[in-house]
Enzyme design. Sequence first.
Site, PDB file in Angstrom:
ATOM      1  N   HIS A  62      11.362  -1.297  -1.809  1.00  0.00           N
ATOM      2  CA  HIS A  62       9.891  -1.331  -1.886  1.00  0.00           C
ATOM      3  C   HIS A  62       9.450  -1.847  -3.251  1.00  0.00           C
ATOM      4  O   HIS A  62       9.510  -1.136  -4.248  1.00  0.00           O
ATOM      5  CB  HIS A  62       9.331   0.081  -1.660  1.00  0.00           C
ATOM      6  CG  HIS A  62       7.848   0.125  -1.541  1.00  0.00           C
ATOM      7  ND1 HIS A  62       7.193   0.550  -0.396  1.00  0.00           N
ATOM      8  CD2 HIS A  62       6.859  -0.217  -2.405  1.00  0.00           C
ATOM      9  CE1 HIS A  62       5.882   0.482  -0.569  1.00  0.00           C
ATOM     10  NE2 HIS A  62       5.654   0.017  -1.796  1.00  0.00           N
ATOM     11  N   HIS A  64       6.418  -4.830  -5.005  1.00  0.00           N
ATOM     12  CA  HIS A  64       5.324  -5.786  -4.761  1.00  0.00           C
ATOM     13  C   HIS A  64       5.553  -6.977  -5.686  1.00  0.00           C
ATOM     14  O   HIS A  64       5.060  -7.008  -6.816  1.00  0.00           O
ATOM     15  CB  HIS A  64       3.967  -5.132  -5.053  1.00  0.00           C
ATOM     16  CG  HIS A  64       3.635  -3.990  -4.147  1.00  0.00           C
ATOM     17  ND1 HIS A  64       2.741  -4.086  -3.112  1.00  0.00           N
ATOM     18  CD2 HIS A  64       4.115  -2.722  -4.105  1.00  0.00           C
ATOM     19  CE1 HIS A  64       2.669  -2.921  -2.471  1.00  0.00           C
ATOM     20  NE2 HIS A  64       3.491  -2.078  -3.071  1.00  0.00           N
ATOM     21  N   GLN A 157      -3.412  -5.186   1.677  1.00  0.00           N
ATOM     22  CA  GLN A 157      -3.823  -4.325   0.558  1.00  0.00           C
ATOM     23  C   GLN A 157      -5.240  -3.758   0.712  1.00  0.00           C
ATOM     24  O   GLN A 157      -5.525  -2.627   0.355  1.00  0.00           O
ATOM     25  CB  GLN A 157      -3.733  -5.122  -0.749  1.00  0.00           C
ATOM     26  CG  GLN A 157      -4.232  -4.408  -1.993  1.00  0.00           C
ATOM     27  CD  GLN A 157      -3.330  -3.279  -2.423  1.00  0.00           C
ATOM     28  OE1 GLN A 157      -2.289  -3.495  -3.015  1.00  0.00           O
ATOM     29  NE2 GLN A 157      -3.725  -2.046  -2.122  1.00  0.00           N
ATOM     30  N   HIS A 215       2.238   1.481   3.976  1.00  0.00           N
ATOM     31  CA  HIS A 215       1.814   2.365   2.895  1.00  0.00           C
ATOM     32  C   HIS A 215       1.048   3.492   3.579  1.00  0.00           C
ATOM     33  O   HIS A 215       0.031   3.239   4.225  1.00  0.00           O
ATOM     34  CB  HIS A 215       0.902   1.626   1.924  1.00  0.00           C
ATOM     35  CG  HIS A 215       1.640   0.764   0.956  1.00  0.00           C
ATOM     36  ND1 HIS A 215       2.437  -0.280   1.348  1.00  0.00           N
ATOM     37  CD2 HIS A 215       1.695   0.806  -0.412  1.00  0.00           C
ATOM     38  CE1 HIS A 215       2.956  -0.843   0.266  1.00  0.00           C
ATOM     39  NE2 HIS A 215       2.528  -0.210  -0.813  1.00  0.00           N
ATOM     40  N   GLU A 218      -0.933   7.430   0.587  1.00  0.00           N
ATOM     41  CA  GLU A 218      -0.688   7.359  -0.859  1.00  0.00           C
ATOM     42  C   GLU A 218      -1.942   7.846  -1.577  1.00  0.00           C
ATOM     43  O   GLU A 218      -2.733   7.081  -2.124  1.00  0.00           O
ATOM     44  CB  GLU A 218      -0.351   5.921  -1.295  1.00  0.00           C
ATOM     45  CG  GLU A 218       0.128   5.883  -2.749  1.00  0.00           C
ATOM     46  CD  GLU A 218       0.408   4.477  -3.262  1.00  0.00           C
ATOM     47  OE1 GLU A 218       0.172   3.517  -2.520  1.00  0.00           O
ATOM     48  OE2 GLU A 218       0.852   4.367  -4.422  1.00  0.00           O
ATOM     49  N   ASP A 314       8.544  -0.094  -6.605  1.00  0.00           N
ATOM     50  CA  ASP A 314       7.134  -0.311  -6.271  1.00  0.00           C
ATOM     51  C   ASP A 314       6.499  -1.425  -7.107  1.00  0.00           C
ATOM     52  O   ASP A 314       6.248  -2.497  -6.612  1.00  0.00           O
ATOM     53  CB  ASP A 314       6.341   0.991  -6.395  1.00  0.00           C
ATOM     54  CG  ASP A 314       5.040   0.966  -5.592  1.00  0.00           C
ATOM     55  OD1 ASP A 314       4.889   0.085  -4.711  1.00  0.00           O
ATOM     56  OD2 ASP A 314       4.177   1.827  -5.834  1.00  0.00           O
ATOM     57  N   TRP A 320      -0.954  -1.688 -11.273  1.00  0.00           N
ATOM     58  CA  TRP A 320      -0.709  -0.293 -10.890  1.00  0.00           C
ATOM     59  C   TRP A 320       0.276   0.394 -11.816  1.00  0.00           C
ATOM     60  O   TRP A 320       0.393   1.612 -11.813  1.00  0.00           O
ATOM     61  CB  TRP A 320      -0.178  -0.235  -9.452  1.00  0.00           C
ATOM     62  CG  TRP A 320      -1.201  -0.660  -8.462  1.00  0.00           C
ATOM     63  CD1 TRP A 320      -2.174   0.120  -7.893  1.00  0.00           C
ATOM     64  CD2 TRP A 320      -1.389  -1.984  -7.939  1.00  0.00           C
ATOM     65  NE1 TRP A 320      -2.942  -0.639  -7.058  1.00  0.00           N
ATOM     66  CE2 TRP A 320      -2.485  -1.922  -7.057  1.00  0.00           C
ATOM     67  CE3 TRP A 320      -0.740  -3.207  -8.117  1.00  0.00           C
ATOM     68  CZ2 TRP A 320      -2.950  -3.042  -6.363  1.00  0.00           C
ATOM     69  CZ3 TRP A 320      -1.200  -4.316  -7.431  1.00  0.00           C
ATOM     70  CH2 TRP A 320      -2.295  -4.232  -6.557  1.00  0.00           C
TER      71      TRP A 320
END
Length: 434
Positions: A62, A64, A157, A215, A218, A314, A320
């Site tokens: 996982h 991005h 997203q 996702h 979260e 991630d 983030w």
Amino acid sequence: MPLLVRAGRLAGHAEPVDLRVGDDGRIASIVATSDAPSDDTGGAEVLDAAGRMIAPPYVEPHVHLDSVLTAGEPRWNESGTLWEGIERWTERKPLLTHDDVVGRVMQVLRWQVANGVLFVRSHVDVTDPDLTALRALVEVRERVRDVMTLQLVAFPQEGIVSFDGGEKLLEEAVHLGVDVIGAIPHYEDTREDGVRSVEIAVDLASRHGLMVDAHCDEIDDEQSRFVEVLATLANRSGLRERVTASHTTAMGSYNAAYSYKLSRIIARSGINLVCNPMVNLHLQGRFDAYPKRRGLTQVKELLGAGVNVAFGHDDVMDPWFPLGTANPCQVALVGSLATQLTSPAEVRECYRAVTDRAARVLGLQGGYGIEVGRPASFVVLDARDPFDVVRRQVRPSHVVANGHLVARGPEHASTLTWPGEDEMSVDFRRDADR
Ligand code: FE2
């Protein structure tokens, strides 16, 4: 030239082994070093493992990749929340170009290979009418395929139902060749929109023979309960282990009665869970006064219930998460601490969460692991066992992908010259060997 790895230590083998790679890039033979004549290299390039561990490569379940290395562009996420991260990314998204994405992604893929990662699942934001990042990632997937296996997730997203044209963009992403369908039900405007978004994702994956990785929950909201929907649909659709629930941080806030009910639904469904300990320790709990929640899913309990749980990185230096070097060994350590999986056996589980458990998330069975006939992709580690790897954060000395040596690692020693002291050395391989 074919490769011969000499005198490596392999899990399940008492004695060092010689591992020979065939011309097809697969493991041709594994024999005890004591049974192999030392002068018979068969014309192969020799890699002397010298008693070091040979292990399957890390698997990143996982990440991005589309947003890597964009932290601070155009502004920093000052609050450290998921929500401000999405706002900052929404500002950065219009600035994406093909070359910008390819350049940043290739940089982080090189970091991953140096860290021993050869299999990667990347979410790619498809709430972009131009799908700039996805088109670039499809090209990169092809460019790196001799070294790395890259799976792409169509990740909405900003939502599927709540984002204008979200469902159509998902379908377009399927036509561009994604491997996995994503979703983000807790971000949709209403509970009903969230449920609908999961239905759309599962249906689309079923119709096109793809996997699902959503996702899911979260958020530190104990009322966010979409994992039950995803797991139930995974079971009813028959997709089962081809479905993954990522993050699921709301599980860190569920009461015991609901947790019990949910863990039964998850275990029955066969789905995988991916916890992202570094990023969720950073993002979650931001709205709490003290006591402040950890904001992670129930890793220990789910493992106990027989659920496959993996750890992901991630984000790497993006809106983030401003930190990270794409190193799963670091993720395993933080995951161990954050979930209190700290006995030697539990630390080994954390190592599995970034290796074979992560491989199950990607559905790599048969293409992963050190066995004759499988692709010759592995790492050499100067460590005693997985516990030792995580505890001392041992980086690979060598990374082999499909029979080719693709990275060599650093030494683990330093010479210290302190005022008033004789010159001395620190060698983590030797000094921490207990
Ligand atoms: Fe994520």
